[in-house]
Design a protein around this motif. Structure first.
Motif, PDB file in Angstrom:
ATOM      1  N   GLY A  55       0.799  -1.222   0.000  1.00  0.00           N
ATOM      2  CA  GLY A  55       0.000   0.000   0.000  1.00  0.00           C
ATOM      3  C   GLY A  55       0.826   1.262   0.000  1.00  0.00           C
ATOM      4  N   HIS A  56       2.171   1.097   0.115  1.00  0.00           N
ATOM      5  CA  HIS A  56       3.080   2.253   0.126  1.00  0.00           C
ATOM      6  C   HIS A  56       3.904   2.335  -1.149  1.00  0.00           C
ATOM      7  CE1 HIS A  56       1.956   2.546   4.275  1.00  0.00           C
ATOM      8  NE2 HIS A  56       2.566   1.428   4.612  1.00  0.00           N
ATOM      9  N   GLU A  57       3.499   1.630  -2.183  1.00  0.00           N
ATOM     10  CA  GLU A  57       4.298   1.541  -3.405  1.00  0.00           C
ATOM     11  C   GLU A  57       4.630   2.924  -3.986  1.00  0.00           C
ATOM     12  OE1 GLU A  57       2.449  -2.175  -2.452  1.00  0.00           O
ATOM     13  OE2 GLU A  57       1.582  -0.196  -2.744  1.00  0.00           O
ATOM     14  N   PRO A  58       5.866   3.055  -4.517  1.00  0.00           N
ATOM     15  CA  PRO A  58       6.829   2.005  -4.828  1.00  0.00           C
ATOM     16  C   PRO A  58       7.675   1.473  -3.673  1.00  0.00           C
ATOM     17  CG  PRO A  58       7.666   4.108  -5.579  1.00  0.00           C
ATOM     18  CD  PRO A  58       6.258   4.359  -5.116  1.00  0.00           C
ATOM     19  N   LEU A  59       7.659   2.090  -2.494  1.00  0.00           N
ATOM     20  CA  LEU A  59       8.325   1.478  -1.342  1.00  0.00           C
ATOM     21  C   LEU A  59       7.713   0.092  -1.103  1.00  0.00           C
ATOM     22  CD1 LEU A  59      10.248   2.576   1.102  1.00  0.00           C
ATOM     23  CD2 LEU A  59       8.137   2.513   2.388  1.00  0.00           C
ATOM     24  N   HIS A  60       8.452  -0.951  -0.907  1.00  0.00           N
ATOM     25  CA  HIS A  60       9.893  -1.114  -0.966  1.00  0.00           C
ATOM     26  C   HIS A  60      10.320  -1.812  -2.264  1.00  0.00           C
ATOM     27  CE1 HIS A  60      10.776  -0.043   3.250  1.00  0.00           C
ATOM     28  NE2 HIS A  60       9.611  -0.585   3.514  1.00  0.00           N
ATOM     29  N   GLY A 287      17.618  17.249  -4.609  1.00  0.00           N
ATOM     30  CA  GLY A 287      16.176  17.235  -4.400  1.00  0.00           C
ATOM     31  C   GLY A 287      15.516  16.110  -5.163  1.00  0.00           C
ATOM     32  N   LEU A 288      14.355  15.719  -4.684  1.00  0.00           N
ATOM     33  CA  LEU A 288      13.563  14.681  -5.341  1.00  0.00           C
ATOM     34  C   LEU A 288      12.096  14.958  -5.052  1.00  0.00           C
ATOM     35  CD1 LEU A 288      13.721  11.968  -6.937  1.00  0.00           C
ATOM     36  CD2 LEU A 288      13.649  10.809  -4.716  1.00  0.00           C
ATOM     37  N   VAL A 289      11.274  14.957  -6.101  1.00  0.00           N
ATOM     38  CA  VAL A 289       9.841  15.214  -5.968  1.00  0.00           C
ATOM     39  C   VAL A 289       9.075  14.115  -6.678  1.00  0.00           C
ATOM     40  CG1 VAL A 289       7.952  16.813  -6.485  1.00  0.00           C
ATOM     41  CG2 VAL A 289      10.198  17.716  -5.852  1.00  0.00           C
ATOM     42  N   GLY A 290       8.098  13.529  -5.990  1.00  0.00           N
ATOM     43  CA  GLY A 290       7.276  12.487  -6.590  1.00  0.00           C
ATOM     44  C   GLY A 290       6.623  11.643  -5.519  1.00  0.00           C
ATOM     45  N   SER A 291       5.837  10.686  -5.933  1.00  0.00           N
ATOM     46  CA  SER A 291       5.140   9.797  -4.992  1.00  0.00           C
ATOM     47  C   SER A 291       5.948   8.513  -4.847  1.00  0.00           C
ATOM     48  CB  SER A 291       3.724   9.507  -5.501  1.00  0.00           C
ATOM     49  OG  SER A 291       2.949  10.695  -5.498  1.00  0.00           O
ATOM     50  N   TYR A 292       6.670   8.418  -3.751  1.00  0.00           N
ATOM     51  CA  TYR A 292       7.591   7.308  -3.524  1.00  0.00           C
ATOM     52  C   TYR A 292       7.233   6.465  -2.304  1.00  0.00           C
ATOM     53  CZ  TYR A 292      10.523   9.657  -6.961  1.00  0.00           C
ATOM     54  OH  TYR A 292      10.994  10.233  -8.113  1.00  0.00           O
ATOM     55  N   VAL A 293       6.664   7.086  -1.286  1.00  0.00           N
ATOM     56  CA  VAL A 293       6.234   6.377  -0.071  1.00  0.00           C
ATOM     57  C   VAL A 293       4.780   6.775   0.152  1.00  0.00           C
ATOM     58  CG1 VAL A 293       6.674   5.956   2.376  1.00  0.00           C
ATOM     59  CG2 VAL A 293       8.583   6.477   0.835  1.00  0.00           C
ATOM     60  N   THR A 294       3.877   5.988  -0.412  1.00  0.00           N
ATOM     61  CA  THR A 294       2.480   6.391  -0.505  1.00  0.00           C
ATOM     62  C   THR A 294       1.614   5.724   0.560  1.00  0.00           C
ATOM     63  OG1 THR A 294       1.944   4.632  -2.071  1.00  0.00           O
ATOM     64  CG2 THR A 294       2.762   6.707  -2.990  1.00  0.00           C
ATOM     65  N   SER A 295       0.376   6.128   0.574  1.00  0.00           N
ATOM     66  CA  SER A 295      -0.634   5.543   1.457  1.00  0.00           C
ATOM     67  C   SER A 295      -1.872   5.292   0.611  1.00  0.00           C
ATOM     68  CB  SER A 295      -0.930   6.491   2.625  1.00  0.00           C
ATOM     69  OG  SER A 295      -1.823   5.902   3.543  1.00  0.00           O
ATOM     70  N   LEU A 296      -1.732   4.289  -0.311  1.00  0.00           N
ATOM     71  CA  LEU A 296      -2.779   3.992  -1.274  1.00  0.00           C
ATOM     72  C   LEU A 296      -3.141   5.256  -2.051  1.00  0.00           C
ATOM     73  CD1 LEU A 296      -4.859   1.540   0.950  1.00  0.00           C
ATOM     74  CD2 LEU A 296      -3.426   0.923  -1.015  1.00  0.00           C
ATOM     75  N   GLU A 297      -4.406   5.715  -1.954  1.00  0.00           N
ATOM     76  CA  GLU A 297      -4.820   6.885  -2.741  1.00  0.00           C
ATOM     77  C   GLU A 297      -4.957   8.144  -1.905  1.00  0.00           C
ATOM     78  OE1 GLU A 297      -8.857   5.202  -1.484  1.00  0.00           O
ATOM     79  OE2 GLU A 297      -6.736   4.746  -1.396  1.00  0.00           O
ATOM     80  N   MET A 298      -4.347   8.182  -0.733  1.00  0.00           N
ATOM     81  CA  MET A 298      -4.455   9.357   0.131  1.00  0.00           C
ATOM     82  C   MET A 298      -3.944  10.610  -0.584  1.00  0.00           C
ATOM     83  SD  MET A 298      -2.632  10.085   3.808  1.00  0.00           S
ATOM     84  CE  MET A 298      -3.423   8.724   4.670  1.00  0.00           C
ATOM     85  N   ALA A 299      -4.669  11.700  -0.469  1.00  0.00           N
ATOM     86  CA  ALA A 299      -4.200  12.998  -0.954  1.00  0.00           C
ATOM     87  C   ALA A 299      -3.405  13.665   0.156  1.00  0.00           C
ATOM     88  CB  ALA A 299      -5.373  13.877  -1.378  1.00  0.00           C
ATOM     89  N   GLY A 300      -2.278  14.212  -0.200  1.00  0.00           N
ATOM     90  CA  GLY A 300      -1.409  14.853   0.777  1.00  0.00           C
ATOM     91  C   GLY A 300       0.033  14.610   0.414  1.00  0.00           C
TER      92      GLY A 300
END
Length: 329
Positions: A55-60, A287-300
């Motif tokens: 649920g945290h994809e792409p982690l790990h 710097g790095l910007v993107g969705s790397y450690v997510t919480s499914l579809e959570m906005a934030g």
């Protein structure tokens, strides 16, 4: 609940099979989907192994490959993997130099990785990440949570392991990078765990959760929605207060999306964060910007700051080839 799935019990296995099929040049699945590992191992290198709830994809799993992890153990959604998964992963990637576990500070993860370490017959060490400054204890953890700063630790350790550093040196390096890393997040909406079928928590149209955890755990407080500048000011203020960096010091800034926030908005937050860093006399070395450690579809999103030196910067810049990160190769 609207999700692109077939059946709830099959979500993880089908996702892993799709992941392995698309990235088969880099990695492969272990038996019974217990782990994901590098397709080609480097003999005599310390094996880097991490893992946690899915649920945290792409982690790990997305960080398995040259220059980062040798294996990742995926648990069910927001649920720790089991010790037998870690043991199987270690057996698959250990090539004579031992294994290093990188573990986010959640009770289930810490306990299960510790059990696996006790049962291993080859040398093993553990680095525990606890970079979240939002709260000192949480629903899932005793002490600070390990969140997006884990990516930084895994990248730096992965580069050092490729250079041939031994287990003790990697353990010391991982602990040092973790000490120089702090994070904090904010949620604008909840996520929905497939097995639950409903949002983990509810927020009003004009509310946000400041300091939220990556499983939807409560943060510092629930407040009215604010501007990007104000959100970044609170998160960065807490991070820098905890780090107490010296003026003029270089840092790495990671702006991480939680899964439901577009890149355009993440870069707005990045713009706010860099102005704050500049006003404190700090420079963004990387710097790095993107969705790397997510919480499914959570906005934030979350902000992570790691204080850099020349050696750490060189390890960050070192070549990496994974499903989620690739540069220098």
């Amino acid at each position: 609940m609207k999700k692109l799935i077939n059946a709830v019990p099959d979500v993880l296995s089908e996702s892993l099979q799709g992941f392995a099929a698309v990235h088969g040049d880099i990695l492969k699945l272990g038996d019974d989907n217990k782990f994901v590992c590098r397709k080609t191992l480097k003999p005599g290198k310390v094996g880097l192994i991490s893992g946690g709830g899915s649920g945290h994809e792409p982690l790990h799993a997305g960080f398995v490959g040259m220059g980062m992890l040798d294996a990742a153990c995926p648990g069910q959604v927001f649920t720790s993997p089991t010790p037998d998964q870690m043991l199987a992963a270690a057996a698959a990637v250990e090539t004579g130099a031992g294994c290093l576990f990188v573990v986010k500070n959640y009770e289930g993860d810490v306990m299960n990785f510790a059990m696996a370490a006790e049962m291993m017959e080859t040398p093993v060490a553990t680095v525990i990440t606890d970079d979240d400054v939002a709260v000192e204890t949480s629903t899932y953890s005793t002490g600070r949570r390990g969140v997006a700063g884990t990516l930084v630790v895994e990248k730096v350790l992965g580069a050092a392991a490729e250079q041939g550093r031994d287990l003790a040196a990697l353990k010391a390096l991982g602990d040092d990078v973790n000490r120089r890393t702090r994070s904090m997040g904010v949620a604008l909406s909840s996520c929905t765990v497939p097995a639950a079928g409903k949002p983990t928590f509810s927020l009003g149209e004009d509310e946000m959760e400041m300091g939220v955890g990556i499983h939807g755990e409560p943060g510092r407080r629930r407040v009215k929605l604010a501007s990007a500048d104000a959100i970044a000011e609170e998160m960065m203020g807490a991070i820098l207060s905890d780090l107490s960096p010296k003026p003029g010091a270089p840092c790495l800034l990671l702006v991480n999306g939680f899964g439901g926030t577009p890149a355009m908005e993440l870069y707005v937050i990045a713009n706010s964060a860099q102005r704050i860093l500049q006003s404190r006399g700090l420079t963004i070395g990387r710097g790095l910007v993107g969705s790397y450690v997510t919480s499914l579809e959570m906005a934030g999103c979350s902000l992570t700051v790691t204080m850099l030196d020349d050696a750490t910067t060189a390890l960050w810049d070192a070549p990496v080839h994974t499903a989620a990160l690739r540069w220098g190769c």
